[in-house]
Structure formats: structure tokens, C-alpha cells
Scaffold this active site. Structure first.
Site, short mmCIF file in Angstrom:
data_model
loop_
_atom_site.label_atom_id
_atom_site.label_comp_id
_atom_site.label_asym_id
_atom_site.label_seq_id
_atom_site.Cartn_x
_atom_site.Cartn_y
_atom_site.Cartn_z
N THR A 1 0.82 -1.21 0.00
CA THR A 1 0.00 0.00 0.00
C THR A 1 0.86 1.27 0.00
O THR A 1 0.60 2.20 -0.75
CB THR A 1 -0.88 0.06 1.27
N GLY B 1 4.30 1.66 -0.61
CA GLY B 1 5.19 1.78 -1.76
C GLY B 1 4.43 2.23 -3.00
O GLY B 1 4.85 3.15 -3.71
N VAL C 1 8.43 7.62 11.75
CA VAL C 1 7.85 8.03 13.03
C VAL C 1 6.63 8.91 12.78
O VAL C 1 6.72 9.95 12.12
CB VAL C 1 8.87 8.81 13.89
N ILE D 1 3.04 13.24 9.99
CA ILE D 1 3.44 14.39 10.81
C ILE D 1 4.92 14.68 10.57
O ILE D 1 5.74 13.79 10.77
CB ILE D 1 3.23 14.10 12.30
N LYS E 1 9.94 3.64 17.44
CA LYS E 1 9.83 5.06 17.09
C LYS E 1 10.44 5.94 18.18
O LYS E 1 11.13 6.92 17.90
CB LYS E 1 8.37 5.41 16.86
#
Lengths: 429, 429
Positions: B14, B16, B134, B138, B207
Site C-alpha cells: 500500500t 510503496g 515516526v 506528521i 519510534k
């Protein structure tokens, strides 16, 4: 390590002095992170004698910022003077023309002369960075200009003025009146002695015009911003809004339409659980909608020496590290001429509070006026019963055009029983 | 305009496929913004025949990602394979070693091998960008690595896993049990068939280790993260928390101390009006504290094809525009060796729910255990009365050390009337 980056700072108020202090305090960290030392070599301000709480040893003093911009031995000019005209503008032009990078926190200057300054920077092959001009310490310019650059931005909206947000938050929390809270904000230093720039929405409009240019790749068009301030917001409107599940905020909003961009700054009712509703007090917050990323929210302190210095130093470090971004995200030649749409084109919901004499037939008159302009009611509430005395009638209206709403309000104002101009606040979903 | 930037994409799931589509869809905008065209020249995935909803015309197909990384005619390698070992790692190493920039969304790889990969990138003079690793869309890596780089970061905390946040939000909103909501999340595609990576906190810990390296300029130390998941959180704890004015969140937290960094991922109670409490559902949010900027909050979609592609393309555009940042903000030689502090050093408040047999003397026994470990009570509530049957006793405890709290809990567990191990959740102010 590369050569030292030499900086001249014009304006040594709280923010200018904050920049000098931060560059000194975190000097080692900054050098490590951008691969070279950053040193302030020249400064300029009005009063040489004043103690600013930062060490100016070894810096050349200039009485005149424009002369400094032109002649100082520096690579980068930091403008902290303020104002869209006069010395700030001349000094930035002088710096750019003499091949110096410019970092500024001056939103008025960029909102009014942004396109021309961007062109000047481009012609001279230097950067013009302005992270601190919008939403203080929040890295919103960087997020839009770089991080989210793969997106087509559909809209951007924000709480862009901490003074207004502080006043509205305090009014909501305490139930106190606007004038009272404003006076307190002035006493606390959150509002200026002459607060008009803030409370009339001009400051937020400067910032919005910059964001709109960046978001939509258009020339800055401050004159195309519809501006209303917060001085007409009554404590009772904030209470009614809360009962209805809303908060009152002063928002700056820019949206792309097929034939232009609508830019507006005015009070709005936003849903109590919207992310922007949670941005309270002196905080700023910006919400962007991108075609790939969806909704992105950035929030933080919008003013003050620390946050502003953080943004200015971030801008300086990009330049020190050789990272370049076109002023408004694309070359000036690629900026679209600004087509700003009229506020009449706004399509949305409305809150209206009427002061009416409580007598038979009033509601019938109001609803007939709405019907005649094809404005559809969502709710109507009469607060209290007091025959032949003034009472509040609070309406919420389904989505319609601003033009239709204004015509309906005119009809309502003409009704005998309606004794004050209607108090209208737009609802943003 | 500069030469075309040629890209090879490994992994066409999805995300890539989303990257390929976004580069095509917004191609003109991207070229304008970064000053050159960006073209995918090569792709690799497991199944060549599969329809991925994006146009692969003109791209060279490779069956093997490592071969592609080494041999494809490209400047930049996008890794969307996943996993900390095996092909993903080999392919990234091959790309960096052959002088190709790498953009990856692979948090596991960076958390486990980040320092070594950063060194390899540095030795080869190329970028290694990982915004998508991460908090999805955002731009948090950019904010920390560039925008707020003038700050000394004191702490960073975040809701870093959308699956856990969705489960906790839904449990709160519906009062339903963990297992029930997890099953629903799996049916909706918000949780994997094997959800352990998410719900056990491992994904969030990957993360967090990356954020901590970046925030504090230290080598990545995933092994130093204290990790607890959300599977022990009961619906009733969420309800008690809400009554007490808190929300339950799975937070990743990293704080600088004089002698090291504490990194931890575990459920916490946060004040209902804290910015992070408002980050609900599948959204992610990160709160940073910088010495100049104060509190900064970034919020947005943490996963999905669109947000992840937005982040990957932003990284690609920085490279296309020639903007370079050291992998963890400073050169690898300047990264501090990671001193991760033990969880025993945590100092804070606690929520504890006990299942006890409702009989005289129980509360006396509990409070004596706390007193003996010098743990001070803030509140104690016995819920319901049911002599000689099990009832809940809910305690909140003033700030103390984790070590003292654990000793007190051991004493409490040893009491006859206490019939389950205590349910402890840490409170973060």
C-alpha cells in the site's frame, strides 16, 4: 568545519536580544548541528546604552540599521525592527541587494511586500526565511514549505493571534466581558496599549496572507483578506456557543476554490471536540489539509522571546547548513497572480443572536425573513420569557451563502421587534 | 532546471504504491517546488503480476531488492520492505555503499541499526531520511532535526502507535473490553492479524528510540527502552481514570537526565485537558519541550498510504533540492554513547486498582504497606460495598520512585485480602 557564519542583528527588543542570547547559550549545539559556528558580528538598535541582558562584546554597533544591512561584515541580516514600511523594509532590501541572506519575524512586511522581497532575494541568490513571522515557535513554515511539500494543500486554518485567543479563552472560562478581559490582558502584557492590531484581526490577517501564498503558490495578497476582529463578541455569545457544543475562536482561514482563493479572518464557532478548539490561551495552532497527508495539526507558543528566537535561530541554521528553499515554496516566476474571492462566496452555517422585544409574532417575523431568502433553520431558542421586554433569541442556520445570509439579516433588522443589529458568528465544521 | 532525480522503489505494498502514485499525481507541483523532476526508474516487489493501482510503465523491474539497490540506474533508493533484518537491511546497506541516497519508512531497521546506517550514509556522502518512520504524515523528524534545532530538547513524548490509540479511545467511548475492541480493530484493518508488535508496545518503542537519538544527539538504543503494552488495561480502569479527570494513553517518553536518558513506552494516565489527551483514534501526536520554544505539539495521521507517502515524498524532495541534514541531527562522531537509565529511576505519581475481599482491616493493611515504603497517598476510593465479596479499591499516589512503588505493591500483593496482582498505571502530569 566550514567558515563561521557572520550575523548582523537589527532590533534588540525582547526578541532580538533573545536571538543573540540563544545563539550564545546553545552555541556549541548549534555549531554541531549545522556544521559551522554562528557568530553575531554586528548589532543595531535605537538606544546603545540600554541593558538588554545579553552580552554584546565584540559586536560592531550601528546606529542605523540600513547602513548596517549594507555595510556590516556579515553573511546574514536578522531583522527584528517591525512594521511593513520604513526602516525595516529599507534594511531588508539593502541586505538582500548586497547579497546577504535575511531572516525576519516581520509578518507585516512580508504580507504587504512579500512577493517583491522574494523576487529581490531570488535575484541576489540568497535566502529570505521567516519562520518566526507566523505562529512563533511552531515550525509551520518549514512544515508547509518542505515537510508537506509533496501535497497539494486544500486548506489551511489557524489560531494565529495569541492575544485574541487569550481573551476569548478567558472570557469563556470566567464569563467576563470583552473590555474587562482586554484590560487585564494589557496589564499582564499579553495585549499592547493600543491593541487594535491584534483585536481587529490585522495581525492574524498578515500571517494568513503569508500562509495562503505558501499553501497555494500564489503572490501574497494581504488586501484580499476579509478581516473582522473580536471586539463585538459578547460573553453571552460564548456561553450560548458552549451550550450548543461550540467554542468561539478567531480563525484565519484560506481555502482553494476553482477560480481563486478565499482568505478570511473572523470569529467562528468551532465544534468543541475539533483539534483547533483545544488550542487555548496564548497558544497558536494551525490545521492543514493536504491531499495525501490528510489533516495535520501543529500547536505551540505563538509569541514571546523564547519561541520567536527558536524560530529565528532555526532559520539561521538552515542557511548556515546551506539548505535553501524558495521564499514561497516555488520560484517567484511560478507564483500565480492572486485571485482572492469575495466573502460573499462563503458557503457555510451561521449562529445568530437577536435582541428582540418579547411579544407575539416576533418569531414568525424572523422565520419568514429567513424563508424569503431560502435560509434554512437548524435550531431556534428563545432564552427566557419577559413579555414586552428585551430577550435573546438564538438561531443556528444550515449552510447557505454569505450573500443570502446578509440579505436575511437585513430583513430581520428591519423588523420592529428587533432592537439591536443581529449578532452573527459563522460556524465552521 | 537541474537533472532528473531517478528513484528506485523497493516494496510495492500500500505504501510503496502510494509513493509511486503521489510522485505521478503531483509530479508538476513537486518539480516546481524542488527545482527538478523526480522519476521512478526502477521497482522491486515479490509479485510482478499483481495489480497495485499505479502505473509502472517505463520502470525497470527487479525481482531482488538488493540487486536493484546496487545496480539500478538511480540516485535514490526508497525502502518499503520492512523489518529490521534481512532484505530491507541488506538493500539499504547496498544502496548507501554504492553512493545512493536512501529514504525509508522502516522504524525497526533504524531503531536497531540506526547508528551503523547513519555512519554508512556519512561515509558515502549521501542522505538517509526517515520522516515516515515516526508518526506517519506528521513532519516530526523535520521539526526536531531542523525547525527546532536551535533548542536543547528536554523531553519528547508521543502517541506513536495508532492501533493502540484506536483501541484505547474506543474502549473509553464504548466501555467495551480490550479483547472485543481489538477483534473489531482487526476486522477494520486497524490492527494486524498478529497484533503483538503494536499492542505490546514494540512498534512505539522503535519510534521512541529514534526520537530519543535525535532529541538528545545520542546513539540509537532500542534495547534501552522500557516497554509495556496495553493488553492489561481493563475497561474499568479507563472509567476510573475518567472519573479522576484522566485519560489512558500508550505513551512513548524520553527525558534527559544528568547521567543519561530515560526511554519508556507504557500506558499512562494523562490529565484530560493535556494536549496529548485530545489526540484520539488512529491519530498520532508528539509533544516536545525545548529550552527556547517551550511546548510544541504536532498531531496528524500516523499511518496509511497517504500520510506515509506524504512523508516519503517530502524526504525525496529535500534530497532533490540538495538539502542535507545529518541522520540524527549531528555527525555520527558527535553522537553520545547511549546511557539509558533504568525504569527504577522513574519518579512520578501512580494509579493503582486492587481487587480485594470486602472485609474489615483491608484498607488498614494497604495503607500500612504504603506507609512502610514511604509512599504517600493522594486518594483512596472503595467502589461498592459487598461484604466478603471482591470489590475494587482505587488509589492514587503522590510522586515517588518506581522502586519504592514496586516494593509497596509487593507488600500489598502479599496481603490475604488482595486477590489479584495490583493493576498499576503510571500518572504523567
Amino acid at each position: 568545519m566550514a567558515e563561521v557564519l557572520k550575523i548582523a542583528v537589527a532590533g534588540l527588543g525582547t526578541v532580538g536580544a533573545g536571538v543573540v542570547s540563544l545563539l550564545q547559550k546553545n552555541g556549541d549545539l548549534i555549531a554541531q548541528r549545522c556544521g559551522r559556528h554562528v557568530t553575531v558580528t554586528a548589532v543595531s538598535a535605537r538606544d546603545k546604552a540600554k541593558d538588554r541582558g545579553c552580552d554584546l562584546t565584540g559586536m560592531t554597533w550601528f546606529d542605523d540599521a540600513v547602513t548596517m544591512a549594507r555595510e556590516a561584515d556579515c553573511d546574514l541580516f536578522v531583522e527584528q525592527i517591525g512594521g511593513s514600511e520604513g526602516i525595516a523594509k529599507e534594511a531588508c532590501e539593502a541586505a538582500l541587494s548586497s547579497g546577504k541572506h535575511v531572516v525576519t519575524a516581520n509578518k507585516a512586511l512580508l504580507a504587504v511586500h512579500g512577493t517583491a522581497l522574494a523576487r529581490l532575494a531570488e535575484e541576489n541568490g540568497v535566502s529570505l526565511n521567516y519562520e518566526a513571522a507566523v505562529a512563533g515557535g511552531i515550525p509551520i513554515i518549514k512544515a508547509m514549505r518542505e515537510g508537506l511539500a509533496g501535497n497539494r494543500i486544500n486548506s489551511v486554518q489557524g489560531i494565529l493571534n495569541g492575544t485574541c485567543n487569550y481573551i476569548l479563552t478567558t472570557m469563556r472560562e470566567t464569563g467576563r466581558a470583552y473590555a474587562d478581559v482586554l484590560a487585564e490582558a494589557q496589564a499582564l502584557g499579553y495585549a499592547e496599549a493600543d491593541p487594535s492590531f491584534d483585536v481587529d484581526g490585522v495581525d492574524a490577517a498578515h500571517k494568513l496572507a503569508i500562509l495562503a501564498a505558501l499553501a497555494f503558490g500564489r503572490e501574497v495578497d494581504f488586501d484580499g483578506v476579509h478581516i473582522e476582529g473580536i471586539s463585538r463578541i459578547a460573553a453571552v455569545d460564548i456561553q450560548y456557543a458552549e451550550e450548543l457544543g461550540f467554542r468561539v475562536k478567531l480563525l484565519g482561514m484560506a481555502e482553494a476554490h476553482d477560480d481563486g482563493v478565499m482568505q478570511r479572518v473572523h470569529p467562528v464557532l468551532v465544534k468543541g471536540d475539533a483539534p483547533i478548539a483545544a488550542v487555548e490561551g496564548v497558544f497558536n495552532g494551525v490545521v492543514m489539509e493536504g491531499d495525501a497527508v490528510g489533516t495535520s495539526v501543529l500547536e505551540g507558543r505563538g509569541a514571546g522571546a523564547g519561541p520567536t528566537a527558536s524560530a529565528v535561530v532555526g532559520d539561521i541554521m538552515d542557511i548556515a547548513a546551506g539548505r535553501f528553499v524558495p521564499v514561497f515554496g516555488v520560484p517567484v516566476s511560478a507564483l500565480q497572480p492572486a485571485a482572492s474571492l469575495s466573502m460573499d462566496r462563503r458557503f457555510g452555517a451561521y449562529y445568530v443572536r437577536l435582541r428582540v422585544i418579547d411579544k407575539p409574532g416576533v418569531i414568525a417575523g424572523v422565520t419568514a425573513a429567513l424563508r424569503d431568502e431560502k435560509v434554512s433553520m437548524e435550531s431556534i431558542i428563545q432564552r427566557g420569557r419577559d413579555p414586552n421586554e428585551p430577550v435573546d433569541v438564538v438561531l443556528t442556520l444550515h449552510e447557505t451563502t454569505e450573500a443570502a445570509m446578509n440579505r436575511a439579516l437585513q430583513r430581520i433588522m428591519d423588523l420592529d421587534a428587533v432592537i439591536e443589529p443581529p449578532h452573527m458568528i459563522r460556524i465552521e465544521r
